[in-house]
Design a protein around this motif. Sequence first.
Motif, PDB file in Angstrom:
ATOM      1  N   LEU A 157     -84.907  17.405  -6.547  1.00  0.00           N
ATOM      2  CA  LEU A 157     -83.590  17.945  -7.095  1.00  0.00           C
ATOM      3  C   LEU A 157     -83.662  19.289  -7.423  1.00  0.00           C
ATOM      4  O   LEU A 157     -83.044  20.097  -7.295  1.00  0.00           O
ATOM      5  N   PHE A 158     -84.741  19.739  -8.118  1.00  0.00           N
ATOM      6  CA  PHE A 158     -84.820  21.005  -8.889  1.00  0.00           C
ATOM      7  C   PHE A 158     -86.183  21.505  -8.666  1.00  0.00           C
ATOM      8  O   PHE A 158     -87.029  21.062  -8.165  1.00  0.00           O
ATOM      9  N   GLU A 159     -86.160  22.901  -8.918  1.00  0.00           N
ATOM     10  CA  GLU A 159     -87.451  23.827  -8.514  1.00  0.00           C
ATOM     11  C   GLU A 159     -88.516  23.484  -9.636  1.00  0.00           C
ATOM     12  O   GLU A 159     -87.834  23.570 -10.855  1.00  0.00           O
ATOM     13  N   PRO A 160     -89.497  22.933  -9.501  1.00  0.00           N
ATOM     14  CA  PRO A 160     -90.333  22.626 -10.454  1.00  0.00           C
ATOM     15  C   PRO A 160     -90.644  23.637 -11.637  1.00  0.00           C
ATOM     16  O   PRO A 160     -90.969  24.784 -11.300  1.00  0.00           O
ATOM     17  N   GLY A 161     -90.606  23.050 -12.662  1.00  0.00           N
ATOM     18  CA  GLY A 161     -90.965  24.066 -13.859  1.00  0.00           C
ATOM     19  C   GLY A 161     -92.495  23.925 -14.385  1.00  0.00           C
ATOM     20  O   GLY A 161     -93.127  23.764 -13.428  1.00  0.00           O
ATOM     21  N   GLU A 162     -92.552  23.642 -15.770  1.00  0.00           N
ATOM     22  CA  GLU A 162     -93.951  23.419 -16.125  1.00  0.00           C
ATOM     23  C   GLU A 162     -94.728  22.070 -15.726  1.00  0.00           C
ATOM     24  O   GLU A 162     -95.651  21.854 -15.406  1.00  0.00           O
ATOM     25  N   TYR A 163     -93.721  21.018 -15.660  1.00  0.00           N
ATOM     26  CA  TYR A 163     -94.061  19.805 -15.364  1.00  0.00           C
ATOM     27  C   TYR A 163     -92.848  19.033 -14.683  1.00  0.00           C
ATOM     28  O   TYR A 163     -91.572  19.679 -15.105  1.00  0.00           O
ATOM     29  N   TYR A 164     -92.752  17.932 -13.888  1.00  0.00           N
ATOM     30  CA  TYR A 164     -91.570  17.132 -13.325  1.00  0.00           C
ATOM     31  C   TYR A 164     -91.763  15.760 -13.771  1.00  0.00           C
ATOM     32  O   TYR A 164     -92.840  15.260 -13.820  1.00  0.00           O
ATOM     33  N   ILE A 165     -90.688  15.242 -14.109  1.00  0.00           N
ATOM     34  CA  ILE A 165     -90.475  14.034 -14.316  1.00  0.00           C
ATOM     35  C   ILE A 165     -89.571  13.079 -13.682  1.00  0.00           C
ATOM     36  O   ILE A 165     -88.530  13.563 -13.291  1.00  0.00           O
ATOM     37  N   PHE A 166     -89.910  12.039 -12.917  1.00  0.00           N
ATOM     38  CA  PHE A 166     -89.247  11.128 -12.261  1.00  0.00           C
ATOM     39  C   PHE A 166     -88.877   9.864 -13.290  1.00  0.00           C
ATOM     40  O   PHE A 166     -89.616   9.300 -13.728  1.00  0.00           O
ATOM     41  N   TYR A 167     -87.593   9.443 -12.949  1.00  0.00           N
ATOM     42  CA  TYR A 167     -86.990   8.289 -13.592  1.00  0.00           C
ATOM     43  C   TYR A 167     -86.989   7.125 -12.618  1.00  0.00           C
ATOM     44  O   TYR A 167     -86.442   7.589 -11.415  1.00  0.00           O
ATOM     45  N   SER A 168     -87.458   5.880 -12.910  1.00  0.00           N
ATOM     46  CA  SER A 168     -87.036   4.936 -12.061  1.00  0.00           C
ATOM     47  C   SER A 168     -86.487   3.599 -12.570  1.00  0.00           C
ATOM     48  O   SER A 168     -86.776   3.452 -13.960  1.00  0.00           O
ATOM     49  N   ASN A 169     -86.017   2.626 -12.012  1.00  0.00           N
ATOM     50  CA  ASN A 169     -85.571   1.360 -12.579  1.00  0.00           C
ATOM     51  C   ASN A 169     -84.448   1.472 -13.503  1.00  0.00           C
ATOM     52  O   ASN A 169     -84.439   0.879 -14.569  1.00  0.00           O
ATOM     53  N   GLY A 170     -83.609   2.568 -13.169  1.00  0.00           N
ATOM     54  CA  GLY A 170     -82.344   2.826 -14.139  1.00  0.00           C
ATOM     55  C   GLY A 170     -82.225   3.952 -14.627  1.00  0.00           C
ATOM     56  O   GLY A 170     -83.157   4.785 -14.714  1.00  0.00           O
TER      57      GLY A 170
END
Length: 144
Positions: free
Chosen positions: A30-43
């Motif tokens: 969705l976004f141009e990665p910055g320093e790190y990237y976080i994915f959310y799952s299960n809600g």
Amino acid sequence: MLKKYVSALGAFVLCLALLILPQLMGGGLLFEPGEYYIFYSNGANSGAEMTLVPAEDARAARRNILRLSGESTIYLDEARAFAEAERYGAVLLFTERAGDVVNYYYYAARLSGAVALCGHAVNLHIAVGGGRSAVGSPLIFGGY
């Protein structure tokens, strides 16, 4: 009899492809990665499972996230997150301050899903403070 086996095998392979192909294609980040990237799952809430990956691994990691419910990234400047909101044509709904961090809540028709927050449908969240910024959809969960 052989036709039945071939038909059954063909149906099985087609079903398997329909299950696996969307995960392999991934749809991009969705976004141009910055320093790190976080994915959310299960809600899409604070109880979501979070997977944090280095920015350079984000595209590959996305393919392995099942039941993806959101994404966020952190930038070391304040402007990059706002550029992401502009890229999506997001409309600012409201802001709030929490200590030294200002939170901006948006709705972007080009992003899917939303969460109800303060009577609004929100699907893009930007947090800015201390010279850093974070952007997430539908919200940024955890610390920023």
